[in-house]
Design a protein around this motif. Structure first.
Motif, PDB file in Angstrom:
ATOM      1  N   VAL A   1     -22.121  -3.770  27.355  1.00  0.00           N
ATOM      2  CA  VAL A   1     -22.152  -3.669  25.839  1.00  0.00           C
ATOM      3  C   VAL A   1     -22.141  -2.179  25.446  1.00  0.00           C
ATOM      4  CG1 VAL A   1     -23.493  -5.801  25.087  1.00  0.00           C
ATOM      5  CG2 VAL A   1     -24.769  -3.544  25.487  1.00  0.00           C
TER       6      VAL A   1
ATOM      7  N   SER B   1     -23.987  -0.415  23.271  1.00  0.00           N
ATOM      8  CA  SER B   1     -25.228   0.296  23.116  1.00  0.00           C
ATOM      9  C   SER B   1     -25.501   1.012  24.708  1.00  0.00           C
ATOM     10  CB  SER B   1     -26.400  -0.465  23.010  1.00  0.00           C
ATOM     11  OG  SER B   1     -25.986  -1.110  21.662  1.00  0.00           O
TER      12      SER B   1
ATOM     13  N   ILE C   1     -31.965   0.474  24.855  1.00  0.00           N
ATOM     14  CA  ILE C   1     -32.480  -0.240  23.731  1.00  0.00           C
ATOM     15  C   ILE C   1     -33.913   0.256  23.912  1.00  0.00           C
ATOM     16  CG2 ILE C   1     -33.530  -2.336  22.796  1.00  0.00           C
ATOM     17  CD1 ILE C   1     -30.835  -3.625  24.079  1.00  0.00           C
TER      18      ILE C   1
ATOM     19  N   PHE D   1     -31.634   0.513  18.880  1.00  0.00           N
ATOM     20  CA  PHE D   1     -30.600   0.813  19.745  1.00  0.00           C
ATOM     21  C   PHE D   1     -29.895   1.993  19.787  1.00  0.00           C
ATOM     22  CE2 PHE D   1     -30.813  -3.633  18.641  1.00  0.00           C
ATOM     23  CZ  PHE D   1     -30.335  -4.605  19.796  1.00  0.00           C
TER      24      PHE D   1
ATOM     25  N   GLY E   1     -23.655   2.122  20.282  1.00  0.00           N
ATOM     26  CA  GLY E   1     -23.010   0.825  19.818  1.00  0.00           C
ATOM     27  C   GLY E   1     -22.992   0.887  18.155  1.00  0.00           C
TER      28      GLY E   1
ATOM     29  N   ALA F   1     -26.581  -2.888  14.643  1.00  0.00           N
ATOM     30  CA  ALA F   1     -27.887  -2.499  15.676  1.00  0.00           C
ATOM     31  C   ALA F   1     -28.984  -2.404  14.573  1.00  0.00           C
ATOM     32  CB  ALA F   1     -27.627  -1.376  16.553  1.00  0.00           C
TER      33      ALA F   1
ATOM     34  N   SER G   1     -23.884  -9.709  24.615  1.00  0.00           N
ATOM     35  CA  SER G   1     -23.877  -8.922  23.313  1.00  0.00           C
ATOM     36  C   SER G   1     -25.225  -7.867  23.228  1.00  0.00           C
ATOM     37  CB  SER G   1     -23.685  -9.928  21.975  1.00  0.00           C
ATOM     38  OG  SER G   1     -24.986 -10.604  21.992  1.00  0.00           O
ATOM     39  N   CYS G   2     -25.078  -7.275  22.104  1.00  0.00           N
ATOM     40  CA  CYS G   2     -26.297  -6.331  21.954  1.00  0.00           C
ATOM     41  C   CYS G   2     -27.501  -7.357  21.468  1.00  0.00           C
ATOM     42  CB  CYS G   2     -26.149  -5.342  20.697  1.00  0.00           C
ATOM     43  SG  CYS G   2     -25.117  -3.965  21.420  1.00  0.00           S
TER      44      CYS G   2
ATOM     45  N   GLN H   1     -28.313  -8.758  24.918  1.00  0.00           N
ATOM     46  CA  GLN H   1     -29.131  -7.885  25.865  1.00  0.00           C
ATOM     47  C   GLN H   1     -30.422  -7.472  25.348  1.00  0.00           C
ATOM     48  OE1 GLN H   1     -27.984  -5.985  28.850  1.00  0.00           O
ATOM     49  NE2 GLN H   1     -26.930  -7.949  28.587  1.00  0.00           N
TER      50      GLN H   1
END
Length: 85
Positions: free
Chosen positions: A10, A12, A15, A30, A33, A38, A68-69, A72
């Motif tokens: 991704v 980002s 995290i 995040f 990204g 986020a 995807s974020c 994740q």
């Protein structure tokens, strides 16, 4: 407790998580990204239980990617849950 997770696949780069001892999400940040998405995800999961967020977000895909974020974030929370037990 604060945790840092390095997502893969991704946009980002990191995290950052702040989780209570009871397994409640205090904050998610995040780094990198899509800023708006986020921030939206972070606002929606604040105050939620780790297990609920994992159930809702795990497996979400971004376009042609297998992750995807949100996915994740679910994976990061799975690691946190393992560390907390």
């Amino acid at each position: 407790m604060k945790y840092t997770y390095k997502p893969s696949g991704v946009c980002s780069m990191t995290i950052e998580l702040d989780i209570s001892d009871e397994g409640i999400i205090n904050e998610v940040r995040f780094v990198g990204g899509c800023s708006g998405n986020a921030q939206g995800i972070s606002a929606l999961v604040k105050g939620a239980r780790i297990s609920d967020v994992i159930d809702r977000l795990k497996g979400i895909r971004c376009g042609h990617r297998n992750t995807s974020c949100p996915d994740q974030l679910a994976r990061a929370l799975e690691q946190v849950a393992v560390q907390k037990t």
